[in-house]
Write a protein that holds these residues in place. Sequence first.
Motif, PDB file in Angstrom:
ATOM      1  N   ALA A 416      91.674  46.716  72.913  1.00  0.00           N
ATOM      2  CA  ALA A 416      91.482  45.279  72.699  1.00  0.00           C
ATOM      3  C   ALA A 416      92.794  44.603  72.301  1.00  0.00           C
ATOM      4  CB  ALA A 416      90.424  45.051  71.630  1.00  0.00           C
ATOM      5  N   GLU A 417      93.624  45.313  71.528  1.00  0.00           N
ATOM      6  CA  GLU A 417      94.894  44.738  71.064  1.00  0.00           C
ATOM      7  C   GLU A 417      95.969  44.758  72.151  1.00  0.00           C
ATOM      8  OE1 GLU A 417      95.902  47.076  67.698  1.00  0.00           O
ATOM      9  OE2 GLU A 417      94.298  46.258  66.413  1.00  0.00           O
ATOM     10  N   ARG A 418      96.055  45.861  72.911  1.00  0.00           N
ATOM     11  CA  ARG A 418      97.163  46.031  73.852  1.00  0.00           C
ATOM     12  C   ARG A 418      96.818  45.602  75.283  1.00  0.00           C
ATOM     13  NH1 ARG A 418     100.513  51.375  71.899  1.00  0.00           N
ATOM     14  NH2 ARG A 418     100.528  50.866  69.676  1.00  0.00           N
ATOM     15  N   ALA A 419      95.540  45.373  75.541  1.00  0.00           N
ATOM     16  CA  ALA A 419      95.147  44.880  76.863  1.00  0.00           C
ATOM     17  C   ALA A 419      94.171  43.719  76.686  1.00  0.00           C
ATOM     18  CB  ALA A 419      94.522  46.008  77.679  1.00  0.00           C
ATOM     19  N   PRO A 420      94.596  42.664  75.974  1.00  0.00           N
ATOM     20  CA  PRO A 420      93.654  41.584  75.621  1.00  0.00           C
ATOM     21  C   PRO A 420      93.116  40.812  76.820  1.00  0.00           C
ATOM     22  CG  PRO A 420      95.911  40.943  75.103  1.00  0.00           C
ATOM     23  CD  PRO A 420      95.955  42.396  75.479  1.00  0.00           C
ATOM     24  N   TYR A 421      93.871  40.778  77.917  1.00  0.00           N
ATOM     25  CA  TYR A 421      93.436  39.986  79.065  1.00  0.00           C
ATOM     26  C   TYR A 421      92.722  40.837  80.121  1.00  0.00           C
ATOM     27  CZ  TYR A 421      96.760  36.849  76.853  1.00  0.00           C
ATOM     28  OH  TYR A 421      97.430  36.078  75.932  1.00  0.00           O
ATOM     29  N   CYS A 422      92.583  42.097  79.871  1.00  0.00           N
ATOM     30  CA  CYS A 422      91.945  42.986  80.844  1.00  0.00           C
ATOM     31  C   CYS A 422      90.423  42.967  80.696  1.00  0.00           C
ATOM     32  CB  CYS A 422      92.438  44.424  80.663  1.00  0.00           C
ATOM     33  SG  CYS A 422      94.188  44.651  80.993  1.00  0.00           S
ATOM     34  N   ALA A 423      89.747  43.271  81.791  1.00  0.00           N
ATOM     35  CA  ALA A 423      88.306  43.535  81.726  1.00  0.00           C
ATOM     36  C   ALA A 423      88.122  44.931  81.156  1.00  0.00           C
ATOM     37  CB  ALA A 423      87.684  43.442  83.116  1.00  0.00           C
ATOM     38  N   LYS A 424      87.353  45.039  80.105  1.00  0.00           N
ATOM     39  CA  LYS A 424      87.184  46.322  79.422  1.00  0.00           C
ATOM     40  C   LYS A 424      85.810  46.878  79.761  1.00  0.00           C
ATOM     41  CE  LYS A 424      90.028  44.266  75.879  1.00  0.00           C
ATOM     42  NZ  LYS A 424      90.104  43.022  76.698  1.00  0.00           N
ATOM     43  N   VAL A 425      85.797  48.019  80.435  1.00  0.00           N
ATOM     44  CA  VAL A 425      84.562  48.669  80.885  1.00  0.00           C
ATOM     45  C   VAL A 425      84.417  49.983  80.121  1.00  0.00           C
ATOM     46  CG1 VAL A 425      83.271  49.562  82.853  1.00  0.00           C
ATOM     47  CG2 VAL A 425      84.894  47.674  83.181  1.00  0.00           C
ATOM     48  N   SER A 426      83.309  50.169  79.451  1.00  0.00           N
ATOM     49  CA  SER A 426      83.110  51.406  78.678  1.00  0.00           C
ATOM     50  C   SER A 426      81.844  52.105  79.116  1.00  0.00           C
ATOM     51  CB  SER A 426      83.051  51.099  77.174  1.00  0.00           C
ATOM     52  OG  SER A 426      82.018  50.178  76.899  1.00  0.00           O
ATOM     53  N   GLY A 427      81.898  53.428  79.123  1.00  0.00           N
ATOM     54  CA  GLY A 427      80.740  54.238  79.469  1.00  0.00           C
ATOM     55  C   GLY A 427      79.970  54.644  78.217  1.00  0.00           C
ATOM     56  N   MET A 428      78.951  55.448  78.424  1.00  0.00           N
ATOM     57  CA  MET A 428      78.091  55.866  77.318  1.00  0.00           C
ATOM     58  C   MET A 428      78.668  57.107  76.636  1.00  0.00           C
ATOM     59  SD  MET A 428      74.006  56.440  77.679  1.00  0.00           S
ATOM     60  CE  MET A 428      72.975  56.851  76.297  1.00  0.00           C
ATOM     61  N   PHE A 429      78.258  57.341  75.388  1.00  0.00           N
ATOM     62  CA  PHE A 429      78.623  58.516  74.596  1.00  0.00           C
ATOM     63  C   PHE A 429      80.118  58.551  74.253  1.00  0.00           C
ATOM     64  CE2 PHE A 429      74.893  60.190  77.028  1.00  0.00           C
ATOM     65  CZ  PHE A 429      74.024  60.231  75.956  1.00  0.00           C
ATOM     66  N   LEU A 430      80.772  57.390  74.215  1.00  0.00           N
ATOM     67  CA  LEU A 430      82.168  57.337  73.785  1.00  0.00           C
ATOM     68  C   LEU A 430      82.283  57.306  72.267  1.00  0.00           C
ATOM     69  CD1 LEU A 430      83.673  54.791  76.334  1.00  0.00           C
ATOM     70  CD2 LEU A 430      83.700  57.281  76.438  1.00  0.00           C
ATOM     71  N   GLN A 431      81.143  57.173  71.589  1.00  0.00           N
ATOM     72  CA  GLN A 431      81.082  57.087  70.136  1.00  0.00           C
ATOM     73  C   GLN A 431      81.928  55.939  69.602  1.00  0.00           C
ATOM     74  OE1 GLN A 431      79.906  61.727  69.234  1.00  0.00           O
ATOM     75  NE2 GLN A 431      80.708  60.451  67.647  1.00  0.00           N
TER      76      GLN A 431
END
Length: 542
Positions: A416-431
């Motif tokens: 979030a800090e180093r790629a603020p303008y990127c679309a952030k996609v997260s998968g499951m079980f990343l804790q």
Amino acid sequence: MDLFRSNLLIVSQKFLDIRPGMQRITLLVLPLLYLFSALWFSAHNAPWGRNVDPEYAYAMNSLTWAAGGAFHKADHPGTTTLLLGGLVIKALAPRESVLEYGAKNLEHIIYLARTVEISFLTFVLVIGGAIVMRCSRLSLALIFQTTPFINFELFRHSTLLEPEGFLIPFTMLGTAIVLSAALAKRPTVRSGVALGVTFALAISSKVLAAPLALIGFPPFLKSPLALLACILATALSFWGFNKIFNPPVFADGVTWLLFLLNHKGRYGSGEPGFIDWPSVIPNILLIIEAAPQIFAVFVLGVFISAYRMITRRDYFDRVSLTLIAFSASMAVLMAATAKHFGAHYMIASWSTFTGATALLIIEIERISPSLGRCATIGAAAVCLASVAMTAIEIKNDIPQQESRNAAGADISRLIAERAPYCAKVSGMFLQDPDNAVGFGVQNALATAWEFKAFVDAYKRVFPEPMFEQGYYVPGLHKYFRPYSYRTLSQEYPCIVVRNLVPLTPQQEPELFALQPEICKIGEQNVYAVGISCATIVGTISR
């Protein structure tokens, strides 16, 4: 030596017999120990950590019901868990904004629902211990109260918002009632009704309680009316409870169960066939290895009971038959678990272990009083050793899970800090807390109205778009709907995808067509489009 042994027996007998007030206080020690340790354990295990499946599925179903929808999870069936979550939300959420409240506070709702479950099990430990003490003695009641600590998996699952949270206490309460009925001169109709209602609620929590029906018959052999009351109470309570709160149990739940029984694979989703024979024996050995002391007691119970019935020629002795029924129910559950393996599926039978142990001690005493005293000491030693081992596992597990949760959350903050303008996609079980709700949505919002109402509420609470890489439902999702990586790349200057397991071009051709840079951050697989991994974090393991 004989004089010393006699004096020791007199002193211990006086302590147990003439101080009823102390006995009642003693019955509170283990329940309070469980209460504090379980709440402490729960507080250090975030719902979005390893327990996101199934806790968020049940929490989202509860939220849907509290907002005027219906339960759509009937496979376990988990009705008691769903209802608890729904009632917690109804008690806390403003009537005009239930969905917004739930979307914003689902994690806190899960914590509170866990607390209610833990408190209920604490109450059952007190009541169950009192029942066992009334029909036998304090030492056996204390052995009975060690149940949540007998096995780490049993303890852990008792602290989560999932069917086991109610399966364990209802199974324990039913076990105490069975002991009382088996040891009574003539069981009453009231005890039959109590057992029936308790058993119905156990099955309504998780269908794996079904084999425990076997232990309900022997105690009532001397009272057919009480047995009939037990059967009717079970049937009517189960039908009424689920018909009112979770009607899909009688359609979707039965269909799912039949499919499970008639197919191979861990969840009955493989090829047709009842049993995958090459895996049965190894799975049974793993079940025994997970709790060898429990397996040993159930096996010993069969031999001791058979020995007494044969030598006394008393083939309809209720105590002996009940003890054999405990072992038979374990054998049935072992067969079912070996088919679709997960050692924790044995929790229903493990929850009866201390009750079966108490009955085994009584059976041995009926054969030889001196051996009975030794059996009591031996059983207490086994239970104390199990409690100590569980305590060690609890102590070791908490820092491990906290470390993994902290790492997942740190990676989320870093991106979030180093790629603020990127679309952030997260998968499951990343804790990490970024992707927990999506799994619940897949298991809860079955109608177009429910889906639209929740998505609209979620957007009001979290205006920034939420993207997720599906785990059980593959592909990219935006606000819980299928979306395209190609379209996403046109909307954002860069994309950062994180997933627990590596993705392949066959799984996500659109993502790999964008030629992402692939790297790992900690345990997470990262796919960066339009931004380098080095920009996100300095030195990366590739």
